[in-house]
Design an enzyme around this catalytic site. Structure first.
Site, mmCIF file in Angstrom:
data_model
loop_
_atom_site.group_PDB
_atom_site.id
_atom_site.type_symbol
_atom_site.label_atom_id
_atom_site.label_comp_id
_atom_site.label_asym_id
_atom_site.label_seq_id
_atom_site.Cartn_x
_atom_site.Cartn_y
_atom_site.Cartn_z
ATOM 1 N N ASP A 78 66.295 23.477 59.084
ATOM 2 C CA ASP A 78 66.710 24.874 59.167
ATOM 3 C C ASP A 78 66.796 25.366 60.610
ATOM 4 O O ASP A 78 67.650 26.191 60.943
ATOM 5 C CB ASP A 78 65.736 25.759 58.382
ATOM 6 N N CYS A 119 60.481 19.178 54.712
ATOM 7 C CA CYS A 119 60.983 20.450 55.210
ATOM 8 C C CYS A 119 61.680 21.272 54.129
ATOM 9 O O CYS A 119 62.132 20.755 53.119
ATOM 10 C CB CYS A 119 61.882 20.220 56.418
ATOM 11 N N ASP A 120 61.745 22.514 54.420
ATOM 12 C CA ASP A 120 62.176 23.675 53.675
ATOM 13 C C ASP A 120 62.696 23.455 52.254
ATOM 14 O O ASP A 120 61.972 23.598 51.297
ATOM 15 C CB ASP A 120 63.206 24.427 54.517
ATOM 16 N N LYS A 121 63.969 23.105 52.066
ATOM 17 C CA LYS A 121 64.539 23.034 50.714
ATOM 18 C C LYS A 121 64.282 21.689 50.058
ATOM 19 O O LYS A 121 64.474 21.528 48.853
ATOM 20 C CB LYS A 121 66.053 23.310 50.754
ATOM 21 N N CYS A 191 57.496 22.390 61.232
ATOM 22 C CA CYS A 191 57.093 23.328 62.299
ATOM 23 C C CYS A 191 55.726 23.941 62.018
ATOM 24 O O CYS A 191 55.388 24.249 60.879
ATOM 25 C CB CYS A 191 58.159 24.392 62.477
ATOM 26 N N SER A 468 63.743 33.093 57.605
ATOM 27 C CA SER A 468 62.908 31.936 57.860
ATOM 28 C C SER A 468 61.449 32.346 57.707
ATOM 29 O O SER A 468 61.081 33.506 57.910
ATOM 30 C CB SER A 468 63.145 31.434 59.292
#
Length: 552
Positions: A78, A119-121, A191, A468
């Site tokens: 992202d 990570c994210d998705k 992150c 975010s």
């Protein structure tokens, strides 16, 4: 075993011949086939180390008597995708990941799965796939990044984005900005703050789908490899006992996840992902219960961007189980639920100590008596709007100001950097929702620019897009219905007064019903921004952000 469909002697001789082509021996083909879903790639810092995690999982599976077989899943960074067309492809990969994992798992008759996301998705996409497939599954993530250090202070990606805003406003020199650039992200891993990736990896633990430390053990630590080996061994136990994802991810488990979401101060993206995962489990996770849960759940953690502590600090303080133990003291968790450990929540958290009450506040000394996320409603957001309350400056919890309206992120960025946005304004960015974007882009650049210019305690931002996990400030996203379908956010005009009352969970456009009706009658749908490819198909199928942006 499901894999009998491809490895039974004589009957499956053609399939076995192809398995032999992979180098498998007859001895290996007597063992259960365990799929390991590897999200490794060389573009996402949180995924660059996953090959090592996967190899450790393979070792664990082999030690416990399984036959480990790796296949891939995609992942988008992202941060790298932020601020350009690439961000349109972030949320939409969640469904590609779920669909492709379903296809691979069923086409090849795997007996069980070990998911290795980060990570994210990628995390919710694989949780959705696990729920849909409902075969024994366990998760082990790639782990969080270590915090950076600039001029003696810990930093994270949110610090980097805000530093750019500070540079444009003359508060940082180019040399100082370059120091941030080179020191903010010092290692592999997701992150280092409580952003979306770490939020979802932590909530995977809470849901019971990952072992202790899944969300918090830093990516560079050898302990992460030990965790991966244990996950590889544990999947064989889950297979033997036939403990499946829907046995673990029950309605009560999702209530536990929402409760811990509030205690941890997770990313607002969890309000998209938890309903989408629940949907795959056949559970309707109505966001109406979010405020109900938040009202009596204290916020115990202020990790970046809400505060100055990071995932490595949470890990040293005792991790997710320590936070769960604090919340369980208040009777707010169902501790009777089975988890991927083969034990209950109560058994998992028994005796876990909070080693640092400054990082994990005690239930008696919370940052706030209410949770870290709030769902707002009102005539501007009849279905919902979502804000990370724990990351809002106290003076902005209640705010009223004139709207500055922009029909895309790029226009808003130009206005903020050009000095058009001033103290007291409410920035409105619309036509960035699931359909209108399409893809519901994150607005980290605009919120970081606002913070970097010193406007974080005086300016709010509202969008039908999303944020975010690195965003802080009075940033209200997921406004639904979105502008592309004629939601009230499409009717806002420059200068309209918008009232935000986060403690009361309200978002109000101070325009009469008669005037709104006049504007609605004059409103015309916009032509789609993208008419070909996956994004065009996604825009036609995706639901509202209030429903988790799931595909119909």
């Amino acid at each position: 075993m499901r894999s009998d469909a491809v490895r039974t002697p004589i009957k499956c001789a053609p399939q076995r011949s192809l398995l032999h082509a992979l180098g498998f021996t007859d001895e290996e083909l007597t063992k259960p086939l365990i799929g390991i879903v590897s999200s490794q790639n060389d573009i996402v810092p949180g995924h660059m180390n996953i090959d090592k995690i996967v190899n450790a999982v393979k070792t664990g599976v082999s030690l416990a008597g399984g036959n480990p077989i790796v296949f891939p899943a995609i992942a988008v960074c992202d941060g790298i995708a932020m601020g350009h067309q690439g961000m349109k492809y972030s949320l939409v990969t969640r469904d590609l990941i779920a669909d492709s994992t379903e296809a691979m798992a069923l086409a090849h008759a795997f007996d069980a799965l070990v998911m290795v996301p980060n990570c994210d998705k990628n995390v919710p996409g694989l949780l959705m796939a696990a729920a849909r497939l409902n075969i024994p599954t366990i998760f082990v993530s790639g782990g969080p990044m270590l915090a950076g250090r600039v001029q003696g202070a810990k930093t994270s990606l949110s610090s980097m984005f805000e530093a750019v805003g500070s540079y444009y406003s003359g508060k940082l020199t180019e040399e100082e900005l370059n120091e941030f650039e080179n020191k903010t992200c010092p290692s592999c891993g997701s992150c280092s703050g409580m952003y979306t990736a770490n939020s979802m990896n932590c909530l995977t633990e809470v849901l019971g789908m990952g072992l202790r430390g899944n969300g918090t053990i830093p990516a560079p630590y050898s302990e992460r490899l030990q965790l991966a080996k244990r996950a590889g061994m544990k999947i064989m136990e889950l297979l033997e006992k036939d403990i499946k994802p829907r046995d673990i991810m029950t309605e009560a488990a999702f209530r536990n996840a929402l409760t811990m979401d509030m205690a941890l101060g997770c990313s607002t993206n969890s309000m998209l992902h938890l309903p989408a995962i629940a949907h795959e489990c056949g559970i309707d996770l109505n966001l109406d219960i979010a405020n109900e849960i938040s009202a009596h759940t204290p916020n115990l953690c202020h990790l970046a961007p809400a505060g100055r502590t990071y995932m490595e600090d949470l890990n040293e303080a005792g991790g997710i189980y320590a936070v769960m133990n604090e919340i369980a003291k208040l009777g707010l968790l169902d501790t009777s639920l089975i988890t991927c450990t083969g034990k209950t929540v109560a058994e998992n958290i028994k005796g876990v100590v909070n080693r640092n009450p400054e990082v994990i506040r005690t239930a008696e000394n919370p940052y706030s008596p209410t949770g870290g996320i709030a769902v707002l409603r009102g005539n501007l957001a009849p279905d919902s709007g979502v804000v990370k309350r724990s990351a809002v400056a106290p003076e902005m919890l209640v705010h009223s100001g004139p709207a500055k309206v922009y029909d895309c992120e790029e226009d808003a960025m130009a206005a903020i950097n050009g000095g058009e946005v001033v103290d007291g304004d409410v920035v409105v960015i619309r036509y960035e929702g699931p359909k209108g974007g399409p893809g519901m882009r994150e607005m980290l650049n605009p919120t970081s620019a606002i913070i970097g210019r010193g406007l974080g305690s005086t300016v709010a931002l509202i969008t039908d897009g999303r944020f975010s996990g690195a965003t802080r400030g009075a940033a209200i996203g997921h406004v639904s219905p979105e502008a592309a379908v004629g939601g009230p956010i499409a009717l806002v005009e420059n200068g309209d007064i918008i009232e935000i009352d986060i403690p009361s969970n309200t978002l109000t456009l101070k325009v009469s019903d008669e005037e709104l009706a006049r504007r609605r009658a004059a409103w015309q749908p916009r032509e789609p921004k993208i008419t070909t490819g996956y994004l065009a198909r996604y825009a036609k199928l995706v639901s509202s952000g209030a429903q988790g942006a799931v595909l119909s």
